[in-house]
Design an enzyme around this catalytic site. Structure first.
Site, PDB file in Angstrom:
ATOM      1  N   TYR A 180       3.083  -0.619  10.621  1.00 26.87           N
ATOM      2  CA  TYR A 180       2.138  -0.954   9.496  1.00 26.87           C
ATOM      3  C   TYR A 180       3.039  -0.604   8.159  1.00 26.87           C
ATOM      4  CZ  TYR A 180      -1.480  -0.718   6.029  1.00 26.87           C
ATOM      5  OH  TYR A 180      -2.133  -0.983   4.713  1.00 26.87           O
TER       6      TYR A 180
ATOM      7  N   SER B 153       0.774  -1.169   0.052  1.00 24.79           N
ATOM      8  CA  SER B 153      -0.143   0.178   0.076  1.00 24.79           C
ATOM      9  C   SER B 153       0.991   1.268  -0.109  1.00 24.79           C
ATOM     10  CB  SER B 153      -0.913   0.096   1.084  1.00 24.79           C
ATOM     11  OG  SER B 153      -0.391   0.590   2.286  1.00 24.79           O
TER      12      SER B 153
END
Length: 317
Positions: free
Chosen positions: A183, A158
């Site tokens: 993340y 992402s």
């Protein structure tokens, strides 16, 4: 390795799974989709089944899957908890025992913005689930992927990879935890995984891609507070989603394009977004940071992942 630059696919941010699969017949193809009963995984499963593929949905809670698949016939559901290496090995053992090959593996499942959580031997949970779980799964399924040639592995990264490169001095966050940085590191790891898997797999006609699906509201955000999403500009004070967010059909389009498009034949080891190969980017413009597609970083991460998990399909090759 394919050049990290757009090819002019003719698709874009608003393209849907139906757009990128138009005219394609996937009958006779078998796809494994992790997290295939929720969010982008569900839309991916729906799209691939609609194009004729056999789909195995690998999900953490198979008992909840029948409700998700009420409008999708013929999906094979199997249990897989990517945060549990034993579960990953069990899934792989059971699949390999079936003797089937895999044409498409979509490493879609993931977690985001977790409070500090430790798995296995003290691994940080986002790195352990998003990267190490899929690393082990792909390596254990390697013989099925390489069986017939032409398989594709699609790994869900992402734009969050911009939050952090690999923290080589403290990958597991032993010295202070930041959920956004953790993340980001996990999404950088996923992109690097695709780079090195492609380098190892292309002589066997197995190609790999990392994908940024874009901004979509899915269950992935379940660990974030409303205040956090307002602060990020994802929603307003009334809870309305910000302009620029994609629908699930648009969000899943890039991974489906990566899995099936003939435009990517003889291509691999690249980061994709908006249904095209992304450009390199050093700033906030669309694209991928160079550190997330660096072959040396990718090889180093592969070595570390093999050491941590004790799994490497290419150890003696």
């Amino acid at each position: 390795m394919t050049a990290q630059q757009p090819i002019g696919s003719g698709f874009g941010a608003h393209s849907t799974t139906a757009d990128v699969l138009a005219g394609l017949d996937l009958a006779g193809k078998l796809a494994v989709v992790t997290g295939g009963s929720s969010g982008l995984g569900l839309e991916t499963t729906r799209a691939l089944r609609g194009a004729g593929a056999t789909v195995v949905a690998a999900v953490r809670r198979p008992e909840a899957a029948p409700e998700a698949f009420t409008a999708v016939d013929g999906v094979e559901v199997r249990r897989l908890d990517l945060g549990d290496q034993t579960s990953v090995h069990t899934f792989a053992d059971e699949f390999l025992a079936s003797g089937r090959g895999i044409d498409i593996l979509i490493n879609n499942a993931g977690v985001m913005a977790l409070p500090e959580t430790r798995l296995g031997p003290g691994w940080e949970a986002q790195f352990a689930t998003n990267h190490l779980g899929h690393y082990t799964l792909t390596n254990r399924l390697w013989t099925a992927l390489a069986a017939d040639g032409g398989a594709r592995v699609v790994a869900l990264s992402s734009a969050g990879h911009r939050y952090s490169p690999i923290r080589w001095d403290d990958v597991v966050f032993a010295n202070g935890y930041d959920k956004a940085v953790a993340y980001g590191q996990s999404k950088t790891a996923i992109a690097l995984f695709a780079v090195h898997l492609d380098a190892l797999g292309r002589e066997h006609q197995v190609r790999s891609f990392a994908v940024a699906p874009g901004a979509i509201m899915t269950p992935l955000q379940r660990h974030m507070t409303r205040g956090e999403m307002v602060a990020l500009g994802w929603i307003d004070d009334q809870g309305n989603t910000a302009p620029g967010f994609k629908t699930p059909e648009q969000g899943a389009a890039t991974q489906v394009w990566a899995a099936a498009s003939p435009q990517l034949t003889h291509t691999g080891g690249v980061y994709l977004e908006d249904c095209d190969i992304a450009p390199l980017s050093q700033d906030d413009a669309p694209g991928v940071r160079p550190y997330a597609v660096d072959p040396e970083q990718a090889a180093r991460l592969w070595t570390l992942s093999a050491q941590l998990t004790g799994t490497n399909a290419f150890a003696n090759r």
